[in-house]
Design a protein around this motif. Sequence first.
Motif, PDB file in Angstrom:
ATOM      1  N   HIS A 208       0.831  -1.158   0.145  1.00  0.00           N
ATOM      2  CA  HIS A 208      -0.195   0.020   0.065  1.00  0.00           C
ATOM      3  C   HIS A 208       1.038   1.268   0.009  1.00  0.00           C
ATOM      4  N   ALA A 209       0.712   2.118  -1.010  1.00  0.00           N
ATOM      5  CA  ALA A 209       1.605   3.352  -0.790  1.00  0.00           C
ATOM      6  C   ALA A 209       0.832   4.434  -1.871  1.00  0.00           C
ATOM      7  N   GLY A 210       1.047   5.697  -1.632  1.00  0.00           N
ATOM      8  CA  GLY A 210       0.544   6.654  -2.377  1.00  0.00           C
ATOM      9  C   GLY A 210      -1.041   6.650  -2.330  1.00  0.00           C
ATOM     10  N   GLU A 211      -1.677   6.635  -1.181  1.00  0.00           N
ATOM     11  CA  GLU A 211      -3.115   6.722  -1.003  1.00  0.00           C
ATOM     12  C   GLU A 211      -3.308   8.019  -0.091  1.00  0.00           C
ATOM     13  N   ALA A 212      -2.829   7.767   1.155  1.00  0.00           N
ATOM     14  CA  ALA A 212      -3.003   8.753   2.007  1.00  0.00           C
ATOM     15  C   ALA A 212      -1.681   9.490   2.160  1.00  0.00           C
ATOM     16  N   GLU A 228       6.437  -5.245  -6.321  1.00  0.00           N
ATOM     17  CA  GLU A 228       6.065  -5.738  -7.489  1.00  0.00           C
ATOM     18  C   GLU A 228       4.994  -5.043  -7.858  1.00  0.00           C
ATOM     19  N   ARG A 229       4.100  -4.551  -6.897  1.00  0.00           N
ATOM     20  CA  ARG A 229       2.814  -3.637  -7.417  1.00  0.00           C
ATOM     21  C   ARG A 229       2.631  -2.616  -6.351  1.00  0.00           C
ATOM     22  N   ILE A 230       1.993  -1.775  -6.491  1.00  0.00           N
ATOM     23  CA  ILE A 230       1.663  -0.565  -5.828  1.00  0.00           C
ATOM     24  C   ILE A 230       0.002  -0.681  -5.550  1.00  0.00           C
ATOM     25  N   GLY A 231      -0.254  -1.084  -4.120  1.00  0.00           N
ATOM     26  CA  GLY A 231      -1.662  -0.786  -3.765  1.00  0.00           C
ATOM     27  C   GLY A 231      -2.049   0.648  -3.928  1.00  0.00           C
ATOM     28  N   HIS A 232      -3.087   0.838  -4.578  1.00  0.00           N
ATOM     29  CA  HIS A 232      -3.467   2.453  -4.727  1.00  0.00           C
ATOM     30  C   HIS A 232      -2.484   3.098  -5.626  1.00  0.00           C
ATOM     31  N   GLY A 233      -1.531   3.795  -5.258  1.00  0.00           N
ATOM     32  CA  GLY A 233      -0.473   4.353  -5.846  1.00  0.00           C
ATOM     33  C   GLY A 233      -1.150   5.698  -6.630  1.00  0.00           C
ATOM     34  N   LEU A 234      -2.162   6.217  -6.458  1.00  0.00           N
ATOM     35  CA  LEU A 234      -2.832   7.237  -7.226  1.00  0.00           C
ATOM     36  C   LEU A 234      -2.030   8.629  -7.164  1.00  0.00           C
ATOM     37  N   ILE A 262       5.230  -1.093 -13.617  1.00  0.00           N
ATOM     38  CA  ILE A 262       4.746  -1.533 -12.222  1.00  0.00           C
ATOM     39  C   ILE A 262       3.254  -1.413 -11.948  1.00  0.00           C
ATOM     40  N   PRO A 263       2.473  -2.337 -11.920  1.00  0.00           N
ATOM     41  CA  PRO A 263       1.133  -2.333 -11.635  1.00  0.00           C
ATOM     42  C   PRO A 263       0.466  -1.303 -10.685  1.00  0.00           C
ATOM     43  N   LEU A 264      -0.548  -0.634 -10.954  1.00  0.00           N
ATOM     44  CA  LEU A 264      -1.324   0.360  -9.936  1.00  0.00           C
ATOM     45  C   LEU A 264      -2.500  -0.298  -9.522  1.00  0.00           C
ATOM     46  N   GLU A 265      -2.852  -0.574  -8.350  1.00  0.00           N
ATOM     47  CA  GLU A 265      -4.013  -1.174  -7.905  1.00  0.00           C
ATOM     48  C   GLU A 265      -4.969  -0.216  -7.455  1.00  0.00           C
ATOM     49  N   LEU A 266      -5.673   0.568  -8.613  1.00  0.00           N
ATOM     50  CA  LEU A 266      -6.332   1.603  -8.318  1.00  0.00           C
ATOM     51  C   LEU A 266      -7.789   1.316  -7.854  1.00  0.00           C
ATOM     52  N   ALA A 276      -8.489  10.841  -1.062  1.00  0.00           N
ATOM     53  CA  ALA A 276      -7.423  10.730  -1.865  1.00  0.00           C
ATOM     54  C   ALA A 276      -7.717  11.407  -3.368  1.00  0.00           C
ATOM     55  N   ALA A 277      -9.231  11.391  -3.643  1.00  0.00           N
ATOM     56  CA  ALA A 277      -9.536  11.890  -5.111  1.00  0.00           C
ATOM     57  C   ALA A 277     -10.727  12.595  -4.796  1.00  0.00           C
TER      58      ALA A 277
END
Length: 362
Positions: A208-212, A228-234, A262-266, A276-277
């Motif tokens: 989880h990164a780049g959400e809050a 390997e992936r980023i949870g949220h990341g928006l 790198i996948p973003l789990e939006l 966050a949005a």
Amino acid sequence: MSTPVTLEAIRRAPKVLLHDHLDGGLRPKTVIELAEAVGYQELPSTDEATLAKWFRDAADSGSLVRYLETFAHTVAVMQTKDALVRVASECAQDLAADGVVYAEVRYAPELFEAGGLKLDEVVSALTEGFEQGSAAAESAGHRIRVGALLCAMRQNDRALEIAELAVRHRDAGVVGFDIAGPEDGFPPTRCQAAFDYLRDSNAHFTIHAGEAYGLPSIQEAVARCGTERIGHGLRIADDITVAEDGSVTLGRLAAYVRDRGIPLELCPSSNLQTGAAESFEKHPFGQLAGLGFRVTVNTDNRLMSGCTVSSEFDKLASTFDYGWDDIERFTLNAIESVFLDLDERTALIEDVIKPAYAALRA
């Protein structure tokens, strides 16, 4: 003539889910029945419709901290083996009924020890539930495979212990590891020992990164932890500059994330709830997809957001005028990012996903 892109048609299309929290996806009726079974009396309502609305309203605060508080109720009723098996089984069935053919569902085993269960017993119970639910779904005509992601709560000090648990069960239903909980004040590197251990064990993990929290969280997750992936990341959009003439410049981090695929789990609806949005129209999903980032569509917490994978796709399609080619692309982004072996991924792509979308376009 191509099938119109409607919610019902999207439900029939095969989908892949990377970011879904088990304790954020219970059926309201199940919460009520489990609370009664264990004598939990803190629910705000014992009426199914009222309780469902309460979860959505409480999560609509615009604060991640307040959003996370809603989990006190779901976690409280998930402290026995029977409860865990039931919740996991219903999760698999609900996702399958929504057209999800592969899902990685995450949970934090350390949250389910209050009733006396040990960590390994928690994992075994939930794996049993996912298997039961997948079998029931297949009997109902919906095939699904569910893999578990074990979360360590980043504000605690048990990340290495949970990472070891994930490796111990990786041949029995667990496909990877994650850290969850409040980002601000709890950077990914706080769990560095766990990520070092996972890499040494050739085990998969997402963060989880780049959400809050902003770019520093993503930078640490990518550069120092090797996610390997980023949870949220928006919040990667904070590293993208749009000039007055419309030209776009990617910062070093954004370019690295995009170019490395790198996948973003939006999770759009959830991102609106946590602040966050601002809206679907202003969500970075459209910009990131247009720039070639590996975006995927996810639910985060189906109960709190009152959403499904299909409803998220439907809102994105109506907001950004996406057609079947786009929906298939986002689905392929997801299946190509799963923690599943190559043969199984390829079989899902060639035998299930591509034929279904070709038929929808025909």
